[in-house]
Design a protein around this motif. Structure first.
Motif, PDB file in Angstrom:
ATOM      1  N   GLU A 178      13.299   4.665   6.050  1.00 14.06           N
ATOM      2  CA  GLU A 178      13.738   5.944   6.701  1.00 14.06           C
ATOM      3  C   GLU A 178      12.858   6.836   6.707  1.00 14.06           C
ATOM      4  OE1 GLU A 178      16.218   7.124   8.326  1.00 14.06           O
ATOM      5  OE2 GLU A 178      17.196   4.935   8.064  1.00 14.06           O
ATOM      6  N   ILE A 179      11.931   6.911   5.391  1.00 16.23           N
ATOM      7  CA  ILE A 179      10.589   7.620   5.621  1.00 16.23           C
ATOM      8  C   ILE A 179       9.700   7.541   6.486  1.00 16.23           C
ATOM      9  CG2 ILE A 179       8.396   8.044   4.186  1.00 16.23           C
ATOM     10  CD1 ILE A 179       9.839   8.644   1.869  1.00 16.23           C
ATOM     11  N   ASP A 180       9.672   5.870   6.744  1.00 15.25           N
ATOM     12  CA  ASP A 180       8.544   5.712   8.089  1.00 15.25           C
ATOM     13  C   ASP A 180       9.066   6.094   9.413  1.00 15.25           C
ATOM     14  OD1 ASP A 180       7.092   4.294   6.261  1.00 15.25           O
ATOM     15  OD2 ASP A 180       7.549   2.548   6.600  1.00 15.25           O
ATOM     16  N   ARG A 181      10.452   6.036   9.528  1.00 13.61           N
ATOM     17  CA  ARG A 181      11.197   6.408  10.684  1.00 13.61           C
ATOM     18  C   ARG A 181      11.037   7.906  10.947  1.00 13.61           C
ATOM     19  NH1 ARG A 181      15.516   8.690  12.593  1.00 13.61           N
ATOM     20  NH2 ARG A 181      16.819   8.550  10.450  1.00 13.61           N
ATOM     21  N   VAL A 182      11.426   8.722   9.848  1.00 11.89           N
ATOM     22  CA  VAL A 182      11.353  10.073  10.101  1.00 11.89           C
ATOM     23  C   VAL A 182       9.801  10.727  10.524  1.00 11.89           C
ATOM     24  CG1 VAL A 182      11.997  12.203   9.033  1.00 11.89           C
ATOM     25  CG2 VAL A 182      13.482  10.300   9.044  1.00 11.89           C
ATOM     26  N   HIS A 183       8.918  10.174   9.606  1.00 14.14           N
ATOM     27  CA  HIS A 183       7.584  10.861   9.411  1.00 14.14           C
ATOM     28  C   HIS A 183       6.691   9.831  10.254  1.00 14.14           C
ATOM     29  CE1 HIS A 183       9.274  14.064   6.900  1.00 14.14           C
ATOM     30  NE2 HIS A 183       9.800  13.143   5.830  1.00 14.14           N
ATOM     31  N   ASP A 184       6.800   8.797  10.541  1.00 12.38           N
ATOM     32  CA  ASP A 184       5.852   8.036  11.221  1.00 12.38           C
ATOM     33  C   ASP A 184       4.471   8.284  10.626  1.00 12.38           C
ATOM     34  OD1 ASP A 184       6.884   6.288  12.960  1.00 12.38           O
ATOM     35  OD2 ASP A 184       7.131   7.925  14.893  1.00 12.38           O
ATOM     36  N   HIS A 185       4.022   8.135   9.478  1.00 15.29           N
ATOM     37  CA  HIS A 185       2.687   8.318   8.975  1.00 15.29           C
ATOM     38  C   HIS A 185       2.568   7.573   7.881  1.00 15.29           C
ATOM     39  CE1 HIS A 185      -0.979  10.765   7.710  1.00 15.29           C
ATOM     40  NE2 HIS A 185      -0.861  11.095   8.986  1.00 15.29           N
ATOM     41  N   LEU A 186       1.300   6.853   7.549  1.00 14.33           N
ATOM     42  CA  LEU A 186       1.001   6.123   6.458  1.00 14.33           C
ATOM     43  C   LEU A 186       1.013   6.895   5.010  1.00 14.33           C
ATOM     44  CD1 LEU A 186      -0.546   3.705   5.337  1.00 14.33           C
ATOM     45  CD2 LEU A 186      -2.421   4.891   5.536  1.00 14.33           C
ATOM     46  N   VAL A 187       0.569   8.170   4.998  1.00 16.87           N
ATOM     47  CA  VAL A 187       0.361   8.764   3.790  1.00 16.87           C
ATOM     48  C   VAL A 187       1.612   8.779   3.069  1.00 16.87           C
ATOM     49  CG1 VAL A 187      -0.259  10.821   2.478  1.00 16.87           C
ATOM     50  CG2 VAL A 187      -1.679   9.780   4.416  1.00 16.87           C
ATOM     51  N   PRO A 188       2.947   9.234   3.762  1.00 14.48           N
ATOM     52  CA  PRO A 188       4.107   9.395   2.796  1.00 14.48           C
ATOM     53  C   PRO A 188       5.042   8.169   2.733  1.00 14.48           C
ATOM     54  CG  PRO A 188       4.367  10.070   5.093  1.00 14.48           C
ATOM     55  CD  PRO A 188       2.878   9.877   4.931  1.00 14.48           C
ATOM     56  N   SER A 189       4.287   7.001   3.248  1.00 15.90           N
ATOM     57  CA  SER A 189       5.136   5.919   3.351  1.00 15.90           C
ATOM     58  C   SER A 189       5.492   5.387   1.803  1.00 15.90           C
ATOM     59  CB  SER A 189       4.355   4.751   4.015  1.00 15.90           C
ATOM     60  OG  SER A 189       4.790   3.416   3.908  1.00 15.90           O
ATOM     61  N   LEU A 190       6.523   4.815   1.592  1.00 15.98           N
ATOM     62  CA  LEU A 190       6.980   4.512   0.425  1.00 15.98           C
ATOM     63  C   LEU A 190       6.161   3.305  -0.495  1.00 15.98           C
ATOM     64  CD1 LEU A 190       8.794   5.181  -1.951  1.00 15.98           C
ATOM     65  CD2 LEU A 190      10.530   3.459  -0.964  1.00 15.98           C
ATOM     66  N   ARG A 191       5.874   2.329   0.642  1.00 14.74           N
ATOM     67  CA  ARG A 191       4.932   1.428  -0.009  1.00 14.74           C
ATOM     68  C   ARG A 191       3.528   1.744  -0.247  1.00 14.74           C
ATOM     69  NH1 ARG A 191       4.869  -1.767   5.822  1.00 14.74           N
ATOM     70  NH2 ARG A 191       6.202   0.043   6.500  1.00 14.74           N
ATOM     71  N   ASN A 192       3.068   2.772   0.089  1.00 18.99           N
ATOM     72  CA  ASN A 192       1.775   3.687  -0.470  1.00 18.99           C
ATOM     73  C   ASN A 192       1.961   4.155  -1.774  1.00 18.99           C
ATOM     74  OD1 ASN A 192      -0.496   4.918  -0.523  1.00 18.99           O
ATOM     75  ND2 ASN A 192      -0.043   6.505   0.942  1.00 18.99           N
ATOM     76  N   TYR A 193       3.202   4.742  -1.821  1.00 23.01           N
ATOM     77  CA  TYR A 193       3.494   5.289  -3.417  1.00 23.01           C
ATOM     78  C   TYR A 193       3.797   4.246  -4.333  1.00 23.01           C
ATOM     79  CZ  TYR A 193       3.035  10.184  -1.471  1.00 23.01           C
ATOM     80  OH  TYR A 193       2.634  11.230  -0.669  1.00 23.01           O
ATOM     81  N   ARG A 194       4.347   3.232  -3.828  1.00 22.98           N
ATOM     82  CA  ARG A 194       4.774   2.275  -4.940  1.00 22.98           C
ATOM     83  C   ARG A 194       3.346   1.547  -5.348  1.00 22.98           C
ATOM     84  NH1 ARG A 194       9.988   1.464  -5.728  1.00 22.98           N
ATOM     85  NH2 ARG A 194      11.409   1.442  -3.667  1.00 22.98           N
ATOM     86  N   ILE A 195       2.257   1.267  -4.472  1.00 24.24           N
ATOM     87  CA  ILE A 195       1.188   0.757  -4.675  1.00 24.24           C
ATOM     88  C   ILE A 195       0.334   1.624  -5.684  1.00 24.24           C
ATOM     89  CG2 ILE A 195      -1.047  -0.200  -3.938  1.00 24.24           C
ATOM     90  CD1 ILE A 195       0.557  -1.233  -1.567  1.00 24.24           C
ATOM     91  N   ALA A 196       0.548   2.886  -5.429  1.00 25.95           N
ATOM     92  CA  ALA A 196      -0.351   3.932  -6.253  1.00 25.95           C
ATOM     93  C   ALA A 196       0.776   4.201  -7.477  1.00 25.95           C
ATOM     94  CB  ALA A 196      -0.544   5.166  -5.537  1.00 25.95           C
ATOM     95  N   ASP A 197       1.781   3.655  -7.858  1.00 23.33           N
ATOM     96  CA  ASP A 197       2.576   3.885  -8.875  1.00 23.33           C
ATOM     97  C   ASP A 197       2.820   5.173  -9.204  1.00 23.33           C
ATOM     98  OD1 ASP A 197       3.805   2.450 -11.216  1.00 23.33           O
ATOM     99  OD2 ASP A 197       2.234   3.248 -12.548  1.00 23.33           O
ATOM    100  N   GLU A 198       3.369   5.969  -7.982  1.00 21.18           N
ATOM    101  CA  GLU A 198       3.785   7.510  -7.927  1.00 21.18           C
ATOM    102  C   GLU A 198       5.376   7.791  -7.923  1.00 21.18           C
ATOM    103  OE1 GLU A 198       1.658  10.696  -6.571  1.00 21.18           O
ATOM    104  OE2 GLU A 198       0.491   9.430  -5.673  1.00 21.18           O
ATOM    105  N   VAL A 199       5.930   6.415  -7.745  1.00 22.40           N
ATOM    106  CA  VAL A 199       7.366   6.320  -7.677  1.00 22.40           C
ATOM    107  C   VAL A 199       8.209   6.649  -8.945  1.00 22.40           C
ATOM    108  CG1 VAL A 199       9.502   5.364  -6.747  1.00 22.40           C
ATOM    109  CG2 VAL A 199       7.327   5.116  -5.597  1.00 22.40           C
ATOM    110  N   PRO A 200       7.885   6.217 -10.107  1.00 20.42           N
ATOM    111  CA  PRO A 200       8.664   6.462 -11.137  1.00 20.42           C
ATOM    112  C   PRO A 200       8.902   7.764 -11.663  1.00 20.42           C
ATOM    113  CG  PRO A 200       7.156   4.448 -11.562  1.00 20.42           C
ATOM    114  CD  PRO A 200       6.751   4.990 -10.135  1.00 20.42           C
TER     115      PRO A 200
END
Length: 392
Positions: free
Chosen positions: A40-62
């Motif tokens: 849903e973040i990908d669909r709504v915002h259409d941008h790499l930076v807020p993509s959840l996979r980006n934050y998961r790899i950067a370990d910012e989701v916990p």
């Protein structure tokens, strides 16, 4: 191009407007990131930076929370945030925000968490509110541009894109590409996607980036942690262009794809081929590949380099926006706001100098000379700044 001064508003909060309880509907997943968040973040915002996979790899989701707005059953706004003490920070960066989304989130946070006095959007695309913040925000606020996203809007065909470029850019692309083919018959440029991307190619391109930065006496920002992030992201959603001569990687571009948007992340070439504008060719052919695959936008990201605009890029300012519960909280943060205002003045000066290099008046030529001396000093040691040309 001068960036706007830090913008400050001191209106007291208004009472929330009464709305139909059926729409919009707010869901606040405190300390949770539901499974539907990524798509849903990908669909709504259409941008790499807020993509959840980006934050998961950067370990910012916990520890993150998820704010969701649904209208008539469809998600219309979604992002991650974190609450720490008296501050709520929106973790999702480069998201598009407008008056409704900001007011809605602020009203919810200040009503739900009485101890919170400040909300921070670290980096947001607030273009929809440009020049209207005093009118549309019912809270004391401070807003300052902090970076930019330079975006190429992609037409339906490569021919249309090529025709949109300036005459000199078209001529140079044709000439340099032809010259490379003539002088180096083994020259090739290939584009790979996701699981077809070889980690060895990624590391070769990153090594070229480090070599080029070292030649300027700059330490590359890409360390081993960043390299592993790039490899992981590329395997999921990468687009990578690789130039080879005699089978050896001599240049390349590493980007990523989110739906129909592309994002450049690393571009590098062997300094031995400086005379052939391999960097520009990598940009051009990778953009063309995005067009072939139906892309709508190619984000060249931050850095106001002239070649990005010659490739068709348009500037989108990315701002830091801070909202306060009331004037008292704003006043208590005065030292931070003063420091931020000073940083913005420094940024203004740097951007003015960069823009000056593109103008022809006497003052601009002097500014360009200063910029050149500063670059040389950075590369060769600051003693170079004080050196005087020898008399011959």
């Amino acid at each position: 191009m001068k960036s706007p001064d830090i913008e400050i508003g001191l209106l007291e909060p208004e009472a929330p407007a009464v709305k139909d309880p059926a729409t919009p509907v707010i869901h606040d997943y405190d300390g949770q990131v539901p499974d539907f968040t990524g798509p849903e973040i990908d669909r709504v915002h259409d941008h790499l930076v807020p993509s959840l996979r980006n934050y998961r790899i950067a370990d910012e989701v916990p520890g993150a929370s998820t704010f969701v707005v649904r209208e008539q059953g469809r998600i219309t706004d979604i992002f991650l945030y974190r609450r720490e003490g008296r501050v709520v920070t929106v973790l999702s960066e480069f998201i598009r925000i407008d008056a409704d989304s900001v007011r809605r989130f602020a009203q919810h946070v200040f009503a739900t968490y009485p101890g919170v006095g400040k909300i921070v959007y670290r980096k947001a695309n607030a273009g929809a509110m440009a020049g209207e913040l005093p009118r549309v925000l019912p809270y004391p606020y401070a807003s300052v541009p902090v970076t930019e996203d330079i975006v190429v809007s992609l037409p339906d065909s490569i021919d249309a894109y090529h025709g949109r470029l300036g005459k000199n850019m078209r001529r140079n692309i044709k000439r340099y590409h032809a010259t490379l083919g003539e002088k180096f018959p083994s020259y090739t440029y290939d584009v790979y996607l996701a699981d077809r991307i070889a980690e060895s190619d990624l590391r070769d391109i990153i090594a070229l980036n480090r070599t080029r930065m070292a030649g300027k006496r700059i330490v590359s920002r890409i360390d081993e942690d960043e390299t592993r992030w790039i490899v992981s992201m590329a395997k999921q959603c990468g687009i990578v262009g690789v130039a080879r001569i005699d089978g050896k990687v001599c240049a390349g571009a590493i980007g990523f794809r989110i739906r129909d948007n592309y994002f450049m992340h690393v571009i590098a070439h062997d300094p031995a081929y400086n005379d052939y504008s391999l960097g520009i060719l990598c940009y051009y052919f990778t953009i063309c590949e995005g067009i072939k695959r139906g892309g709508r936008h190619f984000h060249l990201m931050s850095g106001r380099y002239e070649y990005k605009f010659r490739l068709g890029g348009e500037l989108r300012d990315i701002s830091r926006l801070e909202l306060y519960r009331n004037r008292l909280h704003w006043l208590l943060d005065g030292r931070h706001l003063a420091r931020q205002a000073l940083q913005n003045r420094v940024r203004d000066a740097r951007l003015w100098l960069l823009e000056a290099e593109r103008r022809d008046d006497r003052m601009s030529l002097a500014a360009a000379s200063v910029m050149q001396r500063l670059r040389e000093a950075k590369r060769n040691g600051w003693k170079a700044l004080l050196a005087r040309p020898s008399k011959g």
